[in-house]
Write a protein that holds these residues in place. Sequence first.
Motif, PDB file in Angstrom:
ATOM      1  N   HIS A 182       0.869  -1.166   0.000  1.00  0.00           N
ATOM      2  CA  HIS A 182       0.000   0.000   0.000  1.00  0.00           C
ATOM      3  C   HIS A 182       0.914   1.226   0.000  1.00  0.00           C
ATOM      4  O   HIS A 182       1.824   1.322   0.823  1.00  0.00           O
ATOM      5  CB  HIS A 182      -0.894  -0.011   1.251  1.00  0.00           C
ATOM      6  N   VAL A 183       0.689   2.144  -0.921  1.00  0.00           N
ATOM      7  CA  VAL A 183       1.509   3.349  -1.022  1.00  0.00           C
ATOM      8  C   VAL A 183       0.655   4.539  -0.597  1.00  0.00           C
ATOM      9  O   VAL A 183      -0.474   4.693  -1.054  1.00  0.00           O
ATOM     10  CB  VAL A 183       2.025   3.557  -2.467  1.00  0.00           C
ATOM     11  N   GLN A 184       1.222   5.368   0.289  1.00  0.00           N
ATOM     12  CA  GLN A 184       0.479   6.500   0.825  1.00  0.00           C
ATOM     13  C   GLN A 184       1.426   7.680   1.026  1.00  0.00           C
ATOM     14  O   GLN A 184       2.575   7.496   1.443  1.00  0.00           O
ATOM     15  CB  GLN A 184      -0.157   6.094   2.153  1.00  0.00           C
ATOM     16  N   LEU A 185       0.940   8.877   0.748  1.00  0.00           N
ATOM     17  CA  LEU A 185       1.712  10.090   0.986  1.00  0.00           C
ATOM     18  C   LEU A 185       1.320  10.639   2.355  1.00  0.00           C
ATOM     19  O   LEU A 185       0.155  10.928   2.600  1.00  0.00           O
ATOM     20  CB  LEU A 185       1.440  11.130  -0.106  1.00  0.00           C
ATOM     21  N   LYS A 186       2.297  10.739   3.254  1.00  0.00           N
ATOM     22  CA  LYS A 186       2.073  11.295   4.585  1.00  0.00           C
ATOM     23  C   LYS A 186       3.028  12.470   4.767  1.00  0.00           C
ATOM     24  O   LYS A 186       4.239  12.278   4.878  1.00  0.00           O
ATOM     25  CB  LYS A 186       2.349  10.252   5.675  1.00  0.00           C
ATOM     26  N   GLU A 187       2.473  13.675   4.732  1.00  0.00           N
ATOM     27  CA  GLU A 187       3.252  14.913   4.840  1.00  0.00           C
ATOM     28  C   GLU A 187       4.350  14.947   3.783  1.00  0.00           C
ATOM     29  O   GLU A 187       4.060  15.059   2.611  1.00  0.00           O
ATOM     30  CB  GLU A 187       3.786  15.090   6.259  1.00  0.00           C
ATOM     31  N   ASP A 188       5.622  14.824   4.185  1.00  0.00           N
ATOM     32  CA  ASP A 188       6.730  14.912   3.232  1.00  0.00           C
ATOM     33  C   ASP A 188       7.337  13.555   2.910  1.00  0.00           C
ATOM     34  O   ASP A 188       8.451  13.467   2.415  1.00  0.00           O
ATOM     35  CB  ASP A 188       7.817  15.851   3.766  1.00  0.00           C
ATOM     36  N   THR A 189       6.584  12.468   3.190  1.00  0.00           N
ATOM     37  CA  THR A 189       7.126  11.124   3.036  1.00  0.00           C
ATOM     38  C   THR A 189       6.168  10.223   2.260  1.00  0.00           C
ATOM     39  O   THR A 189       4.968  10.195   2.531  1.00  0.00           O
ATOM     40  CB  THR A 189       7.394  10.500   4.426  1.00  0.00           C
ATOM     41  N   ILE A 190       6.719   9.487   1.299  1.00  0.00           N
ATOM     42  CA  ILE A 190       5.964   8.448   0.607  1.00  0.00           C
ATOM     43  C   ILE A 190       6.202   7.158   1.387  1.00  0.00           C
ATOM     44  O   ILE A 190       7.337   6.709   1.522  1.00  0.00           O
ATOM     45  CB  ILE A 190       6.437   8.293  -0.849  1.00  0.00           C
ATOM     46  N   ASN A 217      11.124  15.704  -4.142  1.00  0.00           N
ATOM     47  CA  ASN A 217      11.805  15.942  -2.863  1.00  0.00           C
ATOM     48  C   ASN A 217      11.091  15.328  -1.664  1.00  0.00           C
ATOM     49  O   ASN A 217      11.259  15.777  -0.537  1.00  0.00           O
ATOM     50  CB  ASN A 217      12.062  17.434  -2.632  1.00  0.00           C
ATOM     51  N   TYR A 218      10.320  14.279  -1.912  1.00  0.00           N
ATOM     52  CA  TYR A 218       9.735  13.535  -0.806  1.00  0.00           C
ATOM     53  C   TYR A 218      10.752  12.540  -0.269  1.00  0.00           C
ATOM     54  O   TYR A 218      11.647  12.093  -0.990  1.00  0.00           O
ATOM     55  CB  TYR A 218       8.485  12.759  -1.256  1.00  0.00           C
ATOM     56  N   LYS A 219      10.593  12.177   0.992  1.00  0.00           N
ATOM     57  CA  LYS A 219      11.377  11.080   1.566  1.00  0.00           C
ATOM     58  C   LYS A 219      10.640   9.785   1.235  1.00  0.00           C
ATOM     59  O   LYS A 219       9.449   9.802   0.931  1.00  0.00           O
ATOM     60  CB  LYS A 219      11.485  11.226   3.089  1.00  0.00           C
ATOM     61  N   LEU A 220      11.344   8.676   1.319  1.00  0.00           N
ATOM     62  CA  LEU A 220      10.731   7.379   1.058  1.00  0.00           C
ATOM     63  C   LEU A 220      10.898   6.518   2.300  1.00  0.00           C
ATOM     64  O   LEU A 220      11.989   6.409   2.851  1.00  0.00           O
ATOM     65  CB  LEU A 220      11.407   6.710  -0.143  1.00  0.00           C
ATOM     66  N   LYS A 221       9.791   5.925   2.760  1.00  0.00           N
ATOM     67  CA  LYS A 221       9.838   5.059   3.931  1.00  0.00           C
ATOM     68  C   LYS A 221       9.253   3.701   3.540  1.00  0.00           C
ATOM     69  O   LYS A 221       8.167   3.627   2.973  1.00  0.00           O
ATOM     70  CB  LYS A 221       9.035   5.667   5.085  1.00  0.00           C
TER      71      LYS A 221
END
Length: 183
Positions: free
Chosen positions: A128-136, A174-178
Amino acid sequence: MDSESLTNRISGYSGRELRVIILHVKWKKKWKIVTFLTNDFDSLAVEVIERYAKRWRIENWFKEMIEYSHLDALSSPKPKDHDLITACRVLVDDAMTLLKHDAGREFACMSNARFFREVLGEGNLTAHVQLKEDTIVVRFKRFDTQHILEPLFENIDKKIEELGIKPQIPWLNNYKLKIEFEQ
């Protein structure tokens, strides 16, 4: 290798002062001068040079891929009609090679197909992929061999920052990836 650092103002540049690092390098029995322009005043000159060296390797790889695959002069608007697919295959192959190497010695020599089949579950891998603030955030559903990959992605931002690299990914806006794994 000898270096010095100067501060300079550039006309037309509205930012703060810039730092010019001048590096004297002996190359084929001659001394050459290499300069680096940066706004990083906090790092030592050698740290800036090492950071640029890592970045150049990546940029040179993309330059070679663009030249090899002619991505700067695509012949058709249809991806299947030009070399874009080849470039993507090379990129995926390189990424898989690095992933196998990081997963451990026993995986490094596996073919991509075997690694995908035996470790990644050959089509059973879902996330499941979700954008949370500045992080994918990519959250993988539970799979049998996730214990092999979990240590690689644990505290990934911290690992990246320790290498002197910002965790924001430029080509992902420029998002972070988690990466997360269900237990």
